[in-house]
Design an enzyme around this catalytic site. Structure first.
Site, PDB file in Angstrom:
ATOM      1  CB  THR A 555      -0.941   0.157   1.401  1.00 34.46           C
ATOM      2  OG1 THR A 555      -0.047   0.410   2.463  1.00 34.46           O
ATOM      3  CG2 THR A 555      -1.639  -1.272   1.565  1.00 34.46           C
ATOM      4  CE  LYS A 579       8.460   6.285  -2.844  1.00 37.54           C
ATOM      5  NZ  LYS A 579       7.957   5.294  -3.899  1.00 37.54           N
ATOM      6  CB  VAL A 609      15.070   3.432  -4.244  1.00 41.34           C
ATOM      7  CG1 VAL A 609      15.845   4.326  -5.024  1.00 41.34           C
ATOM      8  CG2 VAL A 609      14.991   4.369  -2.926  1.00 41.34           C
ATOM      9  N   GLY A 664       0.126   3.676 -14.619  1.00 35.52           N
ATOM     10  CA  GLY A 664       0.380   3.218 -13.072  1.00 35.52           C
ATOM     11  C   GLY A 664       1.919   3.497 -12.588  1.00 35.52           C
ATOM     12  CD  GLU A 667       4.208   7.083  -4.542  1.00 34.35           C
ATOM     13  OE1 GLU A 667       3.557   6.932  -3.584  1.00 34.35           O
ATOM     14  OE2 GLU A 667       4.960   6.254  -4.842  1.00 34.35           O
ATOM     15  CE  LYS A 682      11.141   6.531  -6.001  1.00 30.10           C
ATOM     16  NZ  LYS A 682      10.468   6.797  -7.139  1.00 30.10           N
ATOM     17  N   GLY A 796       6.398   0.860 -12.520  1.00 25.58           N
ATOM     18  CA  GLY A 796       5.708  -0.041 -13.256  1.00 25.58           C
ATOM     19  C   GLY A 796       5.325  -1.170 -12.413  1.00 25.58           C
TER      20      GLY A 796
END
Ligand code: ADP
Ligand code: ASP
Ligand code: MG
Length: 814
Positions: A555, A579, A609, A664, A667, A682, A796
């Site tokens: 998620t 993240k 990342v 896709g 975010e 990142k 992706g």
């Protein structure tokens, strides 16, 4: 002469009794045979329940007895032809009335003594054996019914009587030599004392009856027929992967059974070992299976250990005190106090400091033990030299058994390492000097997990099971489930890894299946699941306590990132493409890394990342091998790269961003990407992995987005970008007129990081970066002039899912 014993399930009802009959018929054709039978499956427990109810003044025992009687009568009616039924029906009915009379007596007196208990329980075997004898008489398998109480003599320790072998052996020999019958049939479990009062040999004691007969007549072999295909490497009810053991030594079989392998009643082996009589354990329902042979010398099969077993309901008693050190006779007094109160000690440990002695006993005896020991040491306790006995309940013993352990170093290391990795806390350890058994005391709630973990560690023929809980079923989650399904066969075959998705959740529903969800239709199963509650999901995972558990967060949700600690501290690995945790304040990131180390649970987030590109893994490898990261230059946003690669001012910037979202690559809220925040997160994560204590505030973010685009909803954002098209066009043209490309670049050096848009000239490594590719240049102590370069698709769903998948597999190998 052969002795065959059939257990409760083998004689549970008419159909099974017919299977038993076929086995006995075949055996009897080859020699004289003594058959020992248990009560019909479950009858002993039912009789015990009736007596207990009656003693409690609960009259419902009458209904239970009625049902028991009916069950026996039905079995007779099913087995015997009508003409042969009446005699045995009336005999069985009469004995059932006798049980009822006894229970009525118990009801009136409110007392259920051990002596009465033995009397009542003995009916289980007496009834079953008489029914079977009648059936055999009617099917031309004539046999002589033997009342075991007339030949097996014991003392008067009711419920667990001790056999007087001298008298018993003589009586059995005499019986057999006087008998012409080819088949003798005897009830197991029951015996009698000198006065002829019924006793029993202890629960599960029919095996022992067979051994007593076998040893007395010097049988060629004793066969224990049960409902599994032999003694197995572990209790098959706990370990679905357990395998039958072809050969096992007497000593090993004794150790396994003493430590809980219910398949053989522990005292069974002793009389047969003395006479060197082999014991076969065979399956009534699969007689063709090889089974297990227990004998003096069992061949080694390449495994260090032969089996694993466990005993529940153990209490650990610890006696501690300063006056114990160096004083002889202390343990003698402890064990004398226990022995005087008939408390059997199952395990003993004493550390060499002699400051404390720990013993494991049956939980039911713990309070008696405490009273006895505190009494024996009352003087020292009063003087403050010894502490009152400490009793801990809720424990179990888990034991590894094998003659081969003595010649192998490292067995206990492997044992405790495997349990430690799964967060199983060890309370006490014992290893006999024979090195045939290593036992550990652990919490009962950890037993299933521990037995399975050890089974995977020690039996190479089995595979390791990975129990995966996934949260998030969007783009990446869906692809991940498809990849796991597709790859299952390969992993099992090549890595001996069985990946099971045992839990699945999204924001609405959650579903669990300990055997692994059927991944072909997870949507339907999840749809039928229970309403989702994040804490509920975590609680269930913790409570299930499955081995090799991995929690997978696909998620982008902050609440989900907030539960990792609760999992790691239970040694449950966490794999996150989310993240948020790693880009939270540094203390939070550090805490999770520390928990991962402390509890031996993996915490992997390679996909934070560059999707599945080996970026974090590369930094980890560089650092582990002694290198240092001096500088990183990177294009880390697949989204921004896609957008700037596709934007040439012919279509609006907003439209290109929308394409990226539809593919896709963004975010859920694309502003996180467009603002540069995602890139900043990142590079911060990379810097942290490289050893820097960086916070978001430390990163300079030179945004190219007009402030006005960042307000309102996602739709407002698209509308405002359309209005701001001239701004984006100007950015593009400024670069393109110099023959350069726009790239959103992250830069880290000397503890400082910044992110922003740059004009990249054709000679630069970043110029030829197409589609949604990411690139990272690592400058290190070893890569000084030319950087180490990692480049490839950095966004992706498919590649991200594959990165998550790789992290899951990595988690299995910690
Ligand atoms: P019976 O009624 O035939 O005497 P038991 O129920 O007493 O049978 O013993 C057989 C059972 O023992 C098996 O069904 C199995 O569940 C259990 N068991 C526990 N540990 C082991 C083991 N190591 N190997 C085989 N069976 C085991
Ligand atoms: N029927 C007895 C019991 O259930 C003995 C046996 O089956 O071995 O304990
Ligand atoms: Mg048994």
């Amino acid at each position: 002469m052969f002795v065959l014993k059939f257990g409760g399930t083998s004689v549970a009802h008419a159909e099974n009794i017919k299977k038993v009959t076929a086995i006995v018929r075949a055996k009897a054709a080859t020699g004289k045979t003594i058959v020992v039978v248990s009560a019909l499956g479950g009858v002993t427990d039912a009789l015990l329940r009736c007596g207990t109810l009656a003693a409690q003044g609960d009259a419902t025992y009458k209904e239970s007895l009625q049902a028991l009687t009916q069950r026996h009568l039905d079995t007779i009616r099913e087995l015997l032809p009508l003409t042969a039924q009446s005699g045995v029906l009336s005999r069985i009915m009469q004995q059932c009335h006798e049980v009822e009379d006894l229970c009525n007596g118990i009801f009136l007196l409110g007392e259920f003594s051990d002596r009465t208990k033995d009397k009542i329980l003995s009916f289980g075997e007496l009834l079953s054996s008489q029914i079977i004898a009648a059936f055999w008489a009617a099917t031309e398998l004539p046999c002589q019914w033997v009342d075991s109480r007339e030949v097996i003599r014991t003392d008067s320790q009711f419920t667990r009587a001790v056999v007087d072998f001298k008298t018993t052996n003589e009586q059995i020999k005499q019986l057999v030599s006087n008998s012409q019958a080819q088949v003798l049939l005897a009830p197991g479990f029951v015996a009698a004392n000198e006065a002829g009062v019924t006793t029993t040999l202890g629960r599960g004691g029919s095996d022992y009856t067979a051994a007593i007969f076998g040893a007395a007549v010097d049988a060629e072999e004793v066969e224990i027929w049960t409902d599994v295909s032999g003694m197995m490497t572990a209790d098959p009810r706990l370990v679905s992967n357990a395998k039958p053991i072809a050969q096992i030594s007497y000593q090993e079989a004794m150790e396994l059974s003493h430590f809980g392998a219910k398949v053989i009643y522990p005292p069974t082996i002793q009389p047969l070992l003395q006479k060197n009589i082999p014991v076969w354990v065979k399956n009534t329902f699969a007689p063709q299976d090889y089974g297990t042979v227990i004998k003096a010398e069992a061949e080694q099969n390449g495994n260090t250990i032969r089996g694993i077993s466990s005993i529940n309901k153990i209490a650990l008693l610890s006696l501690e005190g300063s006056s114990m050190v160096g004083i002889p006779g202390f343990s003698k007094r402890l064990f004398e106090a226990l022995a005087a109160n008939s408390i059997n000690v199952i395990l003993i440990t004493q550390a060499s400091s002699e400051h404390s002695i720990c013993v494991g006993v049956d939980e039911l005896l713990a309070s008696r033990a405490k009273a006895a020991v505190d009494n024996a040491f009352s003087y020292e306790i009063e003087m403050g030299k010894v502490n009152p006995l400490v009793v801990e309940n809720g424990l179990s013993i888990i034991a590894l058994v094998g003659d081969n352990m003595k010649s192998h170093a490292g067995t206990s290391g492997k044992m405790f390492g495997a349990m430690g990795r799964n967060g199983v806390n060890i309370r006490a350890i014992a290893q006999g000097s024979s090195e045939r058994n290593i036992s550990a005391v652990i919490a009962s709630s950890d037993v299933k997990k521990a037995v399975n973990v050890l089974h995977e560690a020690f039996f190479e023929t089995t595979y390791k099971q990975l129990n995966v809980y996934i949260i998030g079923t969007g783009n990446v989650g869906g692809k991940l489930l498809a990849q796991i399904q597709q790859q299952a066969g390969y992993l099992q075959q090549h890595l001996r890894l069985q990946v099971r998705v045992v839990g699945l959740a999204n924001s609405r529903k959650m579903v669990f299946n300990d055997n692994g969800l059927e991944l072909g239709n997870w949507q339907e199963q999840l749809g039928n699941g229970e309403p989702m509650s994040l804490q509920g999901y975590v609680d269930i995972i913790r409570q299930k306590n499955l081995r090799n558990s991995v929690f997978v967060d696909v998620t982008a949700n902050a609440d989900v990132a907030g539960v990792y600690d609760q999992l790691l501290e239970r040694s449950i690995s966490v794999v996150a493409c989310n993240k948020i945790a790693c880009s939270s304040p540094y203390v939070r990131y550090r805490k999770l890394k520390d928990l991962s180390r402390e509890y031996n649970a993996a915490f992997h987030f390679e996909t934070n990342v560059g999707a599945s590109l080996p970026i974090i893994g590369t930094i980890n490898d560089l650092l582990r091998s002694g290198d240092e990261v001096q500088k990183m230059q990177a294009v880390l946003s697949g989204t921004l790269n896609f957008v700037f690669n596709n934007y040439d001012a012919t279509r609006s910037f907003a439209q290109v961003v929308r394409d990226a979202q539809n593919e896709g690559y963004t975010e859920p809220d694309p502003r996180l990407d467009l603002s540069g925040t995602d890139v900043a997160r990142k590079i911060m994560i990379l810097a942290r992995e490289a050893g820097e204590q960086l916070e978001m505030e430390d990163i300079t973010n030179v945004s190219f987005m007009p402030e006005s685009c960042m307000q309102g909803s996602v739709e407002d954002f698209y509308a405002e970008m359309e209005r701001q098209e001239p701004h984006f066009k100007a950015l593009y043209e400024a670069a393109s007129k110099e023959g350069k490309k726009l790239k959103f670049v992250a830069h880290y050096q000397g503890g400082k990081a910044k992110v922003g848009l740059q004009h990249i000239d054709p000679a630069h490594d970043f110029f030829h970066l197409y589609g949604k590719d990411n690139i990272v240049l690592f400058y290190t102590n070893r890569y000084t002039d030319q950087p180490m370069v990692v480049k490839g698709a950095g966004a992706g769903a498919e590649v991200t899912a594959s990165g998550v998948f790789a992290d899951i597999i990595r988690a299995a190998r910690i």
